[in-house]
Design an enzyme around this catalytic site. Structure first.
Site, PDB file in Angstrom:
ATOM      1  N   ASN A  79       1.257  -1.399   0.226  1.00  0.00           N
ATOM      2  CA  ASN A  79       0.302   0.200  -0.082  1.00  0.00           C
ATOM      3  C   ASN A  79       0.829   1.652  -0.173  1.00  0.00           C
ATOM      4  O   ASN A  79       1.724   1.688   0.613  1.00  0.00           O
ATOM      5  CB  ASN A  79      -0.916   0.372   1.482  1.00  0.00           C
ATOM      6  CG  ASN A  79      -1.823   0.962   1.806  1.00  0.00           C
ATOM      7  OD1 ASN A  79      -2.189   2.021   0.737  1.00  0.00           O
ATOM      8  ND2 ASN A  79      -2.187   1.847   2.587  1.00  0.00           N
ATOM      9  N   TRP A  80       0.815   2.009  -0.951  1.00  0.00           N
ATOM     10  CA  TRP A  80       1.562   2.607  -1.795  1.00  0.00           C
ATOM     11  C   TRP A  80       1.326   4.394  -0.360  1.00  0.00           C
ATOM     12  O   TRP A  80       2.591   5.350  -0.493  1.00  0.00           O
ATOM     13  CB  TRP A  80       2.480   3.457  -2.544  1.00  0.00           C
ATOM     14  CG  TRP A  80       2.908   2.166  -3.286  1.00  0.00           C
ATOM     15  CD1 TRP A  80       3.754   0.778  -3.295  1.00  0.00           C
ATOM     16  CD2 TRP A  80       3.782   2.261  -4.862  1.00  0.00           C
ATOM     17  NE1 TRP A  80       3.746   0.100  -3.605  1.00  0.00           N
ATOM     18  CE2 TRP A  80       4.331   1.192  -5.197  1.00  0.00           C
ATOM     19  CE3 TRP A  80       4.490   3.513  -5.459  1.00  0.00           C
ATOM     20  CZ2 TRP A  80       4.848   0.562  -6.607  1.00  0.00           C
ATOM     21  CZ3 TRP A  80       4.646   2.589  -7.272  1.00  0.00           C
ATOM     22  CH2 TRP A  80       4.808   1.723  -7.386  1.00  0.00           C
ATOM     23  N   LYS A  81       0.166   4.387  -0.148  1.00  0.00           N
ATOM     24  CA  LYS A  81      -0.244   5.176   0.161  1.00  0.00           C
ATOM     25  C   LYS A  81      -0.351   6.477  -0.455  1.00  0.00           C
ATOM     26  O   LYS A  81      -0.133   6.506  -1.793  1.00  0.00           O
ATOM     27  CB  LYS A  81       0.348   5.438   1.677  1.00  0.00           C
ATOM     28  CG  LYS A  81      -0.393   4.306   2.333  1.00  0.00           C
ATOM     29  CD  LYS A  81       0.065   4.901   3.970  1.00  0.00           C
ATOM     30  CE  LYS A  81       0.000   3.344   4.286  1.00  0.00           C
ATOM     31  NZ  LYS A  81      -0.035   3.620   6.047  1.00  0.00           N
ATOM     32  N   HIS A 110      -9.582   0.844   4.434  1.00  0.00           N
ATOM     33  CA  HIS A 110      -8.334   1.428   5.408  1.00  0.00           C
ATOM     34  C   HIS A 110      -8.550   2.528   6.421  1.00  0.00           C
ATOM     35  O   HIS A 110      -9.305   2.995   6.188  1.00  0.00           O
ATOM     36  CB  HIS A 110      -6.874   1.938   4.875  1.00  0.00           C
ATOM     37  CG  HIS A 110      -6.200   1.587   5.096  1.00  0.00           C
ATOM     38  ND1 HIS A 110      -5.682   3.111   5.915  1.00  0.00           N
ATOM     39  CD2 HIS A 110      -4.495   0.826   4.860  1.00  0.00           C
ATOM     40  CE1 HIS A 110      -4.318   2.431   5.872  1.00  0.00           C
ATOM     41  NE2 HIS A 110      -3.646   1.223   5.339  1.00  0.00           N
ATOM     42  N   GLU A 162      -6.317   5.155   7.186  1.00  0.00           N
ATOM     43  CA  GLU A 162      -6.905   6.418   7.041  1.00  0.00           C
ATOM     44  C   GLU A 162      -8.554   6.879   6.852  1.00  0.00           C
ATOM     45  O   GLU A 162      -8.240   8.272   6.665  1.00  0.00           O
ATOM     46  CB  GLU A 162      -5.507   6.091   6.304  1.00  0.00           C
ATOM     47  CG  GLU A 162      -4.596   5.873   7.774  1.00  0.00           C
ATOM     48  CD  GLU A 162      -3.313   5.814   6.579  1.00  0.00           C
ATOM     49  OE1 GLU A 162      -2.384   5.807   5.290  1.00  0.00           O
ATOM     50  OE2 GLU A 162      -2.217   4.641   7.117  1.00  0.00           O
ATOM     51  N   GLU A 208      -5.915  -5.402  10.139  1.00  0.00           N
ATOM     52  CA  GLU A 208      -4.599  -4.289  10.271  1.00  0.00           C
ATOM     53  C   GLU A 208      -4.857  -3.308  11.944  1.00  0.00           C
ATOM     54  O   GLU A 208      -5.902  -2.403  11.594  1.00  0.00           O
ATOM     55  CB  GLU A 208      -4.754  -3.271   9.121  1.00  0.00           C
ATOM     56  CG  GLU A 208      -4.288  -4.043   8.122  1.00  0.00           C
ATOM     57  CD  GLU A 208      -3.821  -2.663   6.785  1.00  0.00           C
ATOM     58  OE1 GLU A 208      -3.041  -2.780   6.571  1.00  0.00           O
ATOM     59  OE2 GLU A 208      -4.312  -1.517   6.775  1.00  0.00           O
ATOM     60  N   GLY A 256       2.253   1.708  10.840  1.00  0.00           N
ATOM     61  CA  GLY A 256       2.991   3.224  10.581  1.00  0.00           C
ATOM     62  C   GLY A 256       3.915   3.467  11.816  1.00  0.00           C
ATOM     63  O   GLY A 256       4.566   4.343  11.984  1.00  0.00           O
ATOM     64  N   SER A 288       3.195  -2.140  10.124  1.00  0.00           N
ATOM     65  CA  SER A 288       4.370  -2.436  10.319  1.00  0.00           C
ATOM     66  C   SER A 288       4.707  -3.805   9.904  1.00  0.00           C
ATOM     67  O   SER A 288       6.153  -4.382  10.409  1.00  0.00           O
ATOM     68  CB  SER A 288       4.998  -2.256  11.771  1.00  0.00           C
ATOM     69  OG  SER A 288       4.808  -0.275  11.985  1.00  0.00           O
ATOM     70  N   GLY A 295       2.496  -0.750   4.352  1.00  0.00           N
ATOM     71  CA  GLY A 295       2.679   0.347   4.214  1.00  0.00           C
ATOM     72  C   GLY A 295       4.269   0.485   3.618  1.00  0.00           C
ATOM     73  O   GLY A 295       4.801   0.182   2.559  1.00  0.00           O
ATOM     74  N   GLY A 296       4.834   1.377   4.660  1.00  0.00           N
ATOM     75  CA  GLY A 296       6.316   1.982   4.184  1.00  0.00           C
ATOM     76  C   GLY A 296       6.941   0.447   3.855  1.00  0.00           C
ATOM     77  O   GLY A 296       8.093   1.074   2.855  1.00  0.00           O
TER      78      GLY A 296
HETATM   79  C1  PEP Z   1      -1.008   0.170   5.867  1.00  0.00           C
HETATM   80  O1  PEP Z   1      -0.839   1.266   5.211  1.00  0.00           O
HETATM   81  O2  PEP Z   1      -1.610  -0.830   5.338  1.00  0.00           O
HETATM   82  C2  PEP Z   1       0.354  -0.143   6.852  1.00  0.00           C
HETATM   83  C3  PEP Z   1       0.290  -1.765   6.733  1.00  0.00           C
HETATM   84  O3  PEP Z   1       1.213   0.464   6.529  1.00  0.00           O
HETATM   85  P1  PEP Z   1       2.286   0.083   7.543  1.00  0.00           P
HETATM   86  O4  PEP Z   1       3.473  -0.854   6.926  1.00  0.00           O
HETATM   87  O5  PEP Z   1       3.407   1.192   7.289  1.00  0.00           O
HETATM   88  O6  PEP Z   1       2.890  -0.318   9.435  1.00  0.00           O
END
Ligand code: PEP
Length: 248
Positions: free
Chosen positions: A10-12, A95, A97, A167, A173, A213, A234-235
């Site tokens: 997930n590049w956001k 998500h 967010e 999640e 994050g 994470s 994500g990251g």
């Molecule tokens: C996400 O945004 O779905 C996510 C899991 O982010 P991260 O891996 O950065 O925690």
């Protein structure tokens, strides 16, 4: 029947179109793995160049969002048929967010899930609890409410083909990953709920990811758990680590 693993990035709101193509090219050889579905969920403006850049590779493209109508006066929105026409296969729905910053509620997310199926997209439906909810002991009640509400009117066959991402919000994050036992417990709880709402065949078929994470050093442990079929990342999806996760 063994469930096929699925690792999705997930590049956001990261990567301009030219940076996106550069990233796809950097990761190309690192994410090769025939045993795993690999997906890049990218910002809307990156979809067209990324679909082009992944051609001939094992990577599918996903969207991070979509609207519930097919077309019309909805300035700024993107529809499911537009995504399909552009070559998108998956779409992230719900998500945290989007639930939090954009106030998307379960009724709206339920409409999105149904629209995604109608258009031929595979939803990656996210759910997860806050730290406060976890500490109050209501994690599973909350997740059950989210999933039940988001799947109203969705058929067993549709659920069999979709992806659910657990999640925990406190892990997204933050660098704080759920332990593999915590993640397994909730992913199993989600599978049990699907068996309750539908049947065991559906529960055994649906793929459940962990997200929060996940990185190159914790992925193997999380992915070793019986009810964790993949990751939403994500990251770590924006760097070479993503290749290590795919191959974990
Ligand atoms: C996400 O945004 O779905 C996510 C899991 O982010 P991260 O891996 O950065 O925690």
């Amino acid at each position: 029947m063994a469930r096929r693993r699925i690792i999705a990035g997930n590049w956001k709101m990261n990567m301009t179109p030219s940076q996106a193509v550069e990233l796809v090219n950097t990761l190309k050889d690192l994410v090769v793995n025939d045993a795993v579905d690999v997906v890049y969920c990218v910002p809307a403006i990156d979809i067209v160049p990324v679909v082009e850049a992944v051609k001939g590779s094992n990577v599918a493209v996903g969207a991070e969002n979509m609207y519930i109508e097919d077309k019309g006066a909805f300035t700024g929105e993107i529809s499911a048929p537009m995504l399909v026409d552009a070559g998108v296969k998956y779409v992230i729905i719900g998500h945290s967010e989007r639930r939090d910053y954009f106030k998307e509620d379960d009724a709206f997310l339920n409409a999105k899930v149904k629209k995604a199926f109608e258009a031929g997209l595979t939803p990656i439906l996210c759910c997860g609890e806050s730290l406060e909810q976890r500490e109050s002991g209501v994690t599973m009640d909350w997740i059950r409410l989210q999933i039940k509400s988001d799947l109203v009117g969705v058929t067993a066959d549709q659920v069999k083909s979709m992806v659910i991402a657990y999640e925990p919000i406190w892990a997204i994050g933050t660098g704080k990953t759920a332990t593999s036992d915590q993640a397994q417990e909730v992913c199993k709880g989600i599978r049990d709920l699907i068996a309750e709402i539908y049947d065991t065949d559906t529960a055994e078929a649906v793929r459940i990811q962990y997200g929060g994470s996940m990185n190159a050093s914790n992925a193997a442990e999380l992915l070793s758990k019986p009810d964790i079929d993949g990751g939403l990342i994500g990251g770590a999806s924006l760097k070479a680590d993503f290749g290590q996760i795919v191959n974990a």
